[in-house]
Scaffold this active site. Structure first.
Site, PDB file in Angstrom:
ATOM      1  N   LYS A 111       0.827  -1.208   0.000  1.00  5.70           N
ATOM      2  CA  LYS A 111       0.000   0.000   0.000  1.00  5.70           C
ATOM      3  C   LYS A 111       0.861   1.258   0.000  1.00  5.70           C
ATOM      4  O   LYS A 111       0.505   2.258  -0.607  1.00  5.70           O
ATOM      5  CB  LYS A 111      -0.940   0.014   1.211  1.00  5.70           C
ATOM      6  CG  LYS A 111      -2.086  -0.959   1.056  1.00  5.70           C
ATOM      7  CD  LYS A 111      -3.175  -0.729   2.074  1.00  5.70           C
ATOM      8  CE  LYS A 111      -4.280  -1.752   1.895  1.00  5.70           C
ATOM      9  NZ  LYS A 111      -5.253  -1.742   2.968  1.00  5.70           N
ATOM     10  N   LYS A 193      -5.035  -9.345  -6.599  1.00  8.68           N
ATOM     11  CA  LYS A 193      -6.190  -9.701  -5.770  1.00  8.68           C
ATOM     12  C   LYS A 193      -7.420  -8.865  -6.144  1.00  8.68           C
ATOM     13  O   LYS A 193      -7.274  -7.683  -6.459  1.00  8.68           O
ATOM     14  CB  LYS A 193      -5.765  -9.399  -4.316  1.00  8.68           C
ATOM     15  CG  LYS A 193      -6.679  -9.802  -3.250  1.00  8.68           C
ATOM     16  CD  LYS A 193      -6.109  -9.402  -1.893  1.00  8.68           C
ATOM     17  CE  LYS A 193      -6.289  -7.930  -1.599  1.00  8.68           C
ATOM     18  NZ  LYS A 193      -6.204  -7.560  -0.189  1.00  8.68           N
ATOM     19  N   LYS A 196     -11.381  -3.876  -3.112  1.00 12.41           N
ATOM     20  CA  LYS A 196     -12.300  -2.732  -3.084  1.00 12.41           C
ATOM     21  C   LYS A 196     -11.651  -1.508  -3.702  1.00 12.41           C
ATOM     22  O   LYS A 196     -12.316  -0.622  -4.189  1.00 12.41           O
ATOM     23  CB  LYS A 196     -12.612  -2.351  -1.630  1.00 12.41           C
ATOM     24  CG  LYS A 196     -13.372  -3.364  -0.847  1.00 12.41           C
ATOM     25  CD  LYS A 196     -13.360  -2.976   0.632  1.00 12.41           C
ATOM     26  CE  LYS A 196     -13.929  -4.064   1.488  1.00 12.41           C
ATOM     27  NZ  LYS A 196     -13.716  -3.873   2.910  1.00 12.41           N
TER      28      LYS A 196
HETATM   29  P1  TYM Z   1     -10.907  -6.711   4.609  1.00 13.85           P
HETATM   30  O1  TYM Z   1     -11.970  -5.796   5.115  1.00 13.85           O
HETATM   31  O2  TYM Z   1      -9.963  -6.192   3.566  1.00 13.85           O
HETATM   32  O3  TYM Z   1     -11.516  -8.043   4.070  1.00 13.85           O
HETATM   33  C1  TYM Z   1     -12.461  -8.780   4.815  1.00 13.85           C
HETATM   34  C2  TYM Z   1     -12.252 -10.266   4.590  1.00 13.85           C
HETATM   35  O4  TYM Z   1     -12.345 -10.587   3.190  1.00 13.85           O
HETATM   36  C3  TYM Z   1     -11.190 -11.308   2.781  1.00 13.85           C
HETATM   37  N1  TYM Z   1     -10.837 -10.922   1.401  1.00 13.85           N
HETATM   38  C4  TYM Z   1     -10.634 -11.798   0.410  1.00 13.85           C
HETATM   39  N2  TYM Z   1     -10.701 -13.148   0.374  1.00 13.85           N
HETATM   40  C5  TYM Z   1     -10.466 -13.751  -0.816  1.00 13.85           C
HETATM   41  N3  TYM Z   1     -10.161 -13.059  -1.958  1.00 13.85           N
HETATM   42  C6  TYM Z   1     -10.077 -11.711  -1.963  1.00 13.85           C
HETATM   43  N4  TYM Z   1      -9.802 -11.055  -3.094  1.00 13.85           N
HETATM   44  C7  TYM Z   1     -10.333 -11.021  -0.737  1.00 13.85           C
HETATM   45  N5  TYM Z   1     -10.344  -9.698  -0.378  1.00 13.85           N
HETATM   46  C8  TYM Z   1     -10.663  -9.676   0.927  1.00 13.85           C
HETATM   47  C9  TYM Z   1     -10.095 -10.879   3.749  1.00 13.85           C
HETATM   48  O5  TYM Z   1      -9.059 -11.834   3.826  1.00 13.85           O
HETATM   49  C10 TYM Z   1     -10.877 -10.760   5.044  1.00 13.85           C
HETATM   50  O6  TYM Z   1     -11.002 -12.010   5.663  1.00 13.85           O
HETATM   51  N6  TYM Z   1      -7.538  -6.516   8.303  1.00 13.85           N
HETATM   52  C11 TYM Z   1      -8.794  -7.075   7.863  1.00 13.85           C
HETATM   53  C12 TYM Z   1      -9.960  -6.762   8.794  1.00 13.85           C
HETATM   54  C13 TYM Z   1      -9.730  -7.113  10.217  1.00 13.85           C
HETATM   55  C14 TYM Z   1      -9.773  -8.405  10.798  1.00 13.85           C
HETATM   56  C15 TYM Z   1      -9.537  -8.212  12.170  1.00 13.85           C
HETATM   57  C16 TYM Z   1     -10.008  -9.666  10.265  1.00 13.85           C
HETATM   58  C17 TYM Z   1      -9.461  -6.219  11.225  1.00 13.85           C
HETATM   59  N7  TYM Z   1      -9.355  -6.882  12.387  1.00 13.85           N
HETATM   60  C18 TYM Z   1      -9.490  -9.302  13.054  1.00 13.85           C
HETATM   61  C19 TYM Z   1      -9.964 -10.751  11.152  1.00 13.85           C
HETATM   62  C20 TYM Z   1      -9.725 -10.559  12.507  1.00 13.85           C
HETATM   63  C21 TYM Z   1      -9.150  -6.522   6.510  1.00 13.85           C
HETATM   64  O7  TYM Z   1      -8.726  -5.453   6.135  1.00 13.85           O
HETATM   65  O8  TYM Z   1     -10.057  -7.272   5.842  1.00 13.85           O
END
Ligand code: TYM
Length: 330
Positions: A111, A193, A196
């Site tokens: 990023k 990937k 969003k």
């Molecule tokens: P975030 O909000 O980017 O994504 C949420 C969840 O979706 C999964 N994901 C994907 N899985 C497969 N293919 C993709 N292209 C894809 N894009 C997103 C992510 O792996 C995630 O499971 N840091 C985390 C949020 C978070 C979190 C936590 C998760 C904050 N605290 C504690 C688990 C436990 C995040 O930015 O996910």
């Protein structure tokens, strides 16, 4: 029952990657675990946010959770910023985190790009808050997509660091990375990937897309000129083909082998039509339910407030123990 914690950021549209990589698995885990599913709005502040839109986005993510099958009579739905223990533990964990561990985080490197000095501290230290999110629930397992694996590994290291300094306190959580779609790729570039933040909306299928949009995006998805092969090995150097086959397998709840056996030799134009029909059939009911839920924000707010209260009570107990061990004022 073992405990699960996971979360999603309320930034932009949720997409098929979020659904197949995380949400769909969360739903499946509800009967065998005690689940806490959180909307992690503090994480969203690592990018500039419009205050009103952020609050609306929290509701929208909660609606997506429920529309996709999270049952609020089984799982607790909560909002991170309503539960102060997340940030309190985050500070304590940051005092145990060597900078070398943070410098290894690939998501920050990706990023930040070359302009590291202009990046904000919150974006850099974000994985410590994520570790606190997980540990303050004493979670045993964390269902996430592949991209979050490194953050869960940091969480494990921090649990061990705290335990060795202050005595056995936190269970060391396991990442749960499930299915063939743990890393759904962009529809425009099979090496990136699905995200969003991709500037092209054609790179992803949003959970709010209607049938026409889904059809168009899958038709326009990048592929190569070869037909579908009959072995998984033959997909290895064909990232776009592999991505579409994995999406199909995950949506249809079939193995990759079964999908390939059924479609071997087909041209991608034919396969894409079938994939689009399947995606629409699976996503349309979710989208419709999401729209229905969004029309009653008071109901969603009540669910989130009740869930956050429950989560607050649980995490306060664990936070008191942490403060006692660390020597903080109680
Ligand atoms: P975030 O909000 O980017 O994504 C949420 C969840 O979706 C999964 N994901 C994907 N899985 C497969 N293919 C993709 N292209 C894809 N894009 C997103 C992510 O792996 C995630 O499971 N840091 C985390 C949020 C978070 C979190 C936590 C998760 C904050 N605290 C504690 C688990 C436990 C995040 O930015 O996910």
């Amino acid at each position: 029952m073992k405990r699960i914690f996971s979360g999603m950021q309320p930034t932009g549209n949720l997409h098929l990657g979020n659904y197949l990589g995380a949400l769909k698995n969360w739903v499946a885990l509800q009967d065998s675990y005690e689940c806490y599913y959180c909307v992690v709005d503090l994480h969203a502040l690592t990018l500039p946010q419009d205050p009103e839109k952020l609050r609306a986005a929290v509701r929208e993510v909660a609606c997506a959770y429920i529309a996709c099958g999270i049952d609020v009579s089984k799982s607790c739905l909560c909002v991170q910023s309503a539960i102060p223990a997340h940030t309190e533990l985050s500070w304590i964990l940051s005092t145990l985190t060597p900078l070398g561990w943070m410098n290894r985080m690939t998501q920050f490197k990706d990023k930040a790009g070359k302009d590291r000095d202009k990046q904000l501290l919150g974006l850099y230290s974000y994985p410590v808050l994520m570790a606190a999110d997980i540990l303050i629930y004493h979670a045993d397992c964390v269902p996430v997509g592949e991209d979050q694996k490194q953050h869960v590994e940091l969480t494990r290291d921090l649990a061990l660091a705290f335990n060795s300094r202050y005595g056995e306190t936190f269970p060391v959580p396991e990442p749960l990375i499930m299915g063939f779609a743990a890393r759904v790729m962009s529809l425009r570039d099979g090496t990136k990937k699905m995200s969003k933040s991709d500037i092209s909306d054609y790179a992803r299928i949003n959970l709010t897309d209607d049938a026409d949009a889904i059809m168009l995006k899958i038709r326009k998805a990048k592929t190569d000129p070869e037909p579908l092969p009959d072995t998984i090995k033959a997909l290895e150097k064909r990232p776009e083909a592999q991505n579409l086959v994995s999406i199909y397998a995950s949506l249809a709840d079939q193995s990759l082998e079964t999908v390939l056996t059924q479609h071997a030799g087909a041209q991608f134009s034919t396969f894409k039509q079938e994939l689009a029909d399947l995606t629409i059939a699976k996503m349309e009911p979710l989208t419709a339910r999401m729209r229905q839920l969004m029309s009653d924000p008071a109901e969603i707010d009540a669910i989130l407030n009740a869930g956050s209260e429950k989560a607050d009570a649980l995490t306060q107990t664990y936070l008191q123990e942490v403060k006692r061990r660390v020597g903080l004022w109680l």
